[in-house]
Motif scaffolding. Structure first.
Motif, PDB file in Angstrom:
ATOM      1  N   ASP A   1      40.502  35.642  33.053  1.00 50.54           N
ATOM      2  CA  ASP A   1      40.083  34.429  32.564  1.00 50.54           C
ATOM      3  C   ASP A   1      40.862  33.647  31.746  1.00 50.54           C
ATOM      4  OD1 ASP A   1      37.480  34.646  33.700  1.00 50.54           O
ATOM      5  OD2 ASP A   1      36.510  35.502  32.005  1.00 50.54           O
ATOM      6  N   VAL A   2      41.737  34.283  30.683  1.00 52.11           N
ATOM      7  CA  VAL A   2      42.786  33.717  30.015  1.00 52.11           C
ATOM      8  C   VAL A   2      44.200  33.654  30.778  1.00 52.11           C
ATOM      9  CG1 VAL A   2      41.837  34.343  27.856  1.00 52.11           C
ATOM     10  CG2 VAL A   2      43.363  36.115  28.927  1.00 52.11           C
ATOM     11  N   GLY A   3      44.214  33.863  32.015  1.00 53.41           N
ATOM     12  CA  GLY A   3      45.426  33.798  32.851  1.00 53.41           C
ATOM     13  C   GLY A   3      46.515  34.879  32.647  1.00 53.41           C
ATOM     14  N   LEU A   4      46.008  36.157  32.659  1.00 47.16           N
ATOM     15  CA  LEU A   4      46.851  37.270  32.447  1.00 47.16           C
ATOM     16  C   LEU A   4      46.480  38.459  33.468  1.00 47.16           C
ATOM     17  CD1 LEU A   4      47.308  37.474  28.515  1.00 47.16           C
ATOM     18  CD2 LEU A   4      48.988  36.847  30.284  1.00 47.16           C
ATOM     19  N   THR A   5      47.326  39.344  33.862  1.00 44.71           N
ATOM     20  CA  THR A   5      46.749  40.476  34.437  1.00 44.71           C
ATOM     21  C   THR A   5      47.335  41.570  33.663  1.00 44.71           C
ATOM     22  OG1 THR A   5      49.122  40.559  35.654  1.00 44.71           O
ATOM     23  CG2 THR A   5      47.169  39.352  36.809  1.00 44.71           C
ATOM     24  N   ARG A   6      46.764  42.911  34.273  1.00 47.14           N
ATOM     25  CA  ARG A   6      47.215  44.049  33.276  1.00 47.14           C
ATOM     26  C   ARG A   6      48.975  44.181  33.593  1.00 47.14           C
ATOM     27  NH1 ARG A   6      44.532  46.093  29.944  1.00 47.14           N
ATOM     28  NH2 ARG A   6      42.458  45.545  31.063  1.00 47.14           N
ATOM     29  N   GLY A   7      49.343  43.808  34.760  1.00 49.37           N
ATOM     30  CA  GLY A   7      50.847  44.066  34.994  1.00 49.37           C
ATOM     31  C   GLY A   7      51.579  42.887  33.848  1.00 49.37           C
ATOM     32  N   ASP A   8      50.967  41.811  33.764  1.00 45.31           N
ATOM     33  CA  ASP A   8      51.788  40.801  32.666  1.00 45.31           C
ATOM     34  C   ASP A   8      51.912  41.596  31.299  1.00 45.31           C
ATOM     35  OD1 ASP A   8      51.881  39.019  34.653  1.00 45.31           O
ATOM     36  OD2 ASP A   8      49.824  37.835  33.908  1.00 45.31           O
ATOM     37  N   LEU A   9      50.894  42.346  30.891  1.00 43.15           N
ATOM     38  CA  LEU A   9      50.819  42.938  29.511  1.00 43.15           C
ATOM     39  C   LEU A   9      51.839  44.271  29.657  1.00 43.15           C
ATOM     40  CD1 LEU A   9      47.076  43.560  28.651  1.00 43.15           C
ATOM     41  CD2 LEU A   9      48.765  41.715  27.971  1.00 43.15           C
ATOM     42  N   LEU A  10      51.844  44.916  30.718  1.00 43.98           N
ATOM     43  CA  LEU A  10      52.850  46.056  30.828  1.00 43.98           C
ATOM     44  C   LEU A  10      54.381  45.517  30.848  1.00 43.98           C
ATOM     45  CD1 LEU A  10      51.214  48.371  33.500  1.00 43.98           C
ATOM     46  CD2 LEU A  10      51.217  48.557  31.261  1.00 43.98           C
ATOM     47  N   ASP A  11      54.639  44.274  31.488  1.00 44.33           N
ATOM     48  CA  ASP A  11      55.983  43.586  31.775  1.00 44.33           C
ATOM     49  C   ASP A  11      56.205  43.115  30.171  1.00 44.33           C
ATOM     50  OD1 ASP A  11      56.197  44.184  34.416  1.00 44.33           O
ATOM     51  OD2 ASP A  11      55.321  41.750  34.899  1.00 44.33           O
TER      52      ASP A  11
ATOM     53  N   LYS B   1      48.843  43.981  16.591  1.00 44.97           N
ATOM     54  CA  LYS B   1      47.268  43.737  16.825  1.00 44.97           C
ATOM     55  C   LYS B   1      46.662  42.816  17.798  1.00 44.97           C
ATOM     56  CE  LYS B   1      44.550  44.834  14.000  1.00 44.97           C
ATOM     57  NZ  LYS B   1      43.624  46.033  13.731  1.00 44.97           N
ATOM     58  N   ALA B   2      47.437  41.720  18.305  1.00 50.57           N
ATOM     59  CA  ALA B   2      47.212  40.884  19.255  1.00 50.57           C
ATOM     60  C   ALA B   2      47.398  41.588  20.552  1.00 50.57           C
ATOM     61  CB  ALA B   2      47.968  39.445  19.109  1.00 50.57           C
ATOM     62  N   PHE B   3      48.508  42.312  20.915  1.00 51.96           N
ATOM     63  CA  PHE B   3      48.568  43.249  21.911  1.00 51.96           C
ATOM     64  C   PHE B   3      47.606  44.009  22.102  1.00 51.96           C
ATOM     65  CE2 PHE B   3      50.488  46.135  24.902  1.00 51.96           C
ATOM     66  CZ  PHE B   3      51.082  45.201  25.546  1.00 51.96           C
ATOM     67  N   ALA B   4      47.263  44.811  20.900  1.00 51.37           N
ATOM     68  CA  ALA B   4      46.095  46.102  21.034  1.00 51.37           C
ATOM     69  C   ALA B   4      44.610  45.060  21.556  1.00 51.37           C
ATOM     70  CB  ALA B   4      45.800  46.623  19.846  1.00 51.37           C
ATOM     71  N   ALA B   5      44.521  43.924  21.112  1.00 52.70           N
ATOM     72  CA  ALA B   5      43.511  43.184  21.594  1.00 52.70           C
ATOM     73  C   ALA B   5      43.435  42.676  22.980  1.00 52.70           C
ATOM     74  CB  ALA B   5      43.150  41.873  20.509  1.00 52.70           C
ATOM     75  N   LEU B   6      44.514  42.104  23.391  1.00 51.43           N
ATOM     76  CA  LEU B   6      44.749  42.116  24.988  1.00 51.43           C
ATOM     77  C   LEU B   6      44.587  43.287  25.802  1.00 51.43           C
ATOM     78  CD1 LEU B   6      47.691  39.347  24.773  1.00 51.43           C
ATOM     79  CD2 LEU B   6      45.087  38.934  25.194  1.00 51.43           C
ATOM     80  N   GLU B   7      45.053  44.441  25.159  1.00 57.78           N
ATOM     81  CA  GLU B   7      44.839  45.645  25.991  1.00 57.78           C
ATOM     82  C   GLU B   7      43.449  46.123  26.089  1.00 57.78           C
ATOM     83  OE1 GLU B   7      48.724  48.563  25.730  1.00 57.78           O
ATOM     84  OE2 GLU B   7      47.370  48.304  23.873  1.00 57.78           O
ATOM     85  N   SER B   8      42.472  45.764  25.101  1.00 58.26           N
ATOM     86  CA  SER B   8      41.079  46.247  25.143  1.00 58.26           C
ATOM     87  C   SER B   8      40.397  45.504  25.988  1.00 58.26           C
ATOM     88  CB  SER B   8      40.548  46.051  23.671  1.00 58.26           C
ATOM     89  OG  SER B   8      40.495  44.645  23.359  1.00 58.26           O
ATOM     90  N   LEU B   9      40.794  44.215  26.437  1.00 58.12           N
ATOM     91  CA  LEU B   9      40.186  43.414  27.359  1.00 58.12           C
ATOM     92  C   LEU B   9      39.744  43.915  28.797  1.00 58.12           C
ATOM     93  CD1 LEU B   9      41.292  39.974  26.544  1.00 58.12           C
ATOM     94  CD2 LEU B   9      39.109  41.039  25.751  1.00 58.12           C
ATOM     95  N   ASP B  10      39.052  43.718  29.518  1.00 53.53           N
ATOM     96  CA  ASP B  10      38.861  44.158  30.908  1.00 53.53           C
ATOM     97  C   ASP B  10      39.706  43.294  31.905  1.00 53.53           C
ATOM     98  OD1 ASP B  10      37.078  42.112  31.197  1.00 53.53           O
ATOM     99  OD2 ASP B  10      35.350  43.453  31.694  1.00 53.53           O
TER     100      ASP B  10
END
Length: 68
Positions: free
Chosen positions: A48-58, A33-42
Motif C-alpha cells: 500500500d505504501v509502495g514497498l516490498t519486503r525485498g526493498d527493506l532488505l536491500d 525506529k522508522a525501519f522497525a515500524a516498516l519491518e512490523s508491517l505485513d
C-alpha cells in the motif's frame, strides 16, 4: 580582555560539536525506529505504501539503515 573573549568562544565551539553529536544520535535512533515500524508491517500494508519486503532488505543491506 582578549583572554576573556577567547575563553568565551571556546564553550560555544564545544557546544556546537556536542549538539552535532547529539543530533546524529537522535537521527540514528529515529531511522532505526522508522525501519522497525516498516519491518512490523505485513506485506499487504507494505504494498500500500509502495514497498516490498525485498526493498527493506536491500535498504538494510546498503548500510544506510543502522543495524540493531
Amino acid at each position: 580582555m582578549a583572554h576573556v573573549i577567547a575563553a568565551g568562544n571556546a564553550p560555544a565551539k564545544h557546544s556546537n560539536i556536542f549538539s552535532a553529536f547529539v543530533r546524529k544520535i537522535v537521527e540514528a535512533y529515529q531511522e532505526r525506529k522508522a525501519f522497525a515500524a516498516l519491518e512490523s508491517l505485513d506485506d499487504r500494508l507494505l504494498e500500500d505504501v509502495g514497498l516490498t519486503r525485498g526493498d527493506l532488505l536491500d535498504w538494510q543491506a546498503s548500510g544506510r539503515v543502522p543495524r540493531r
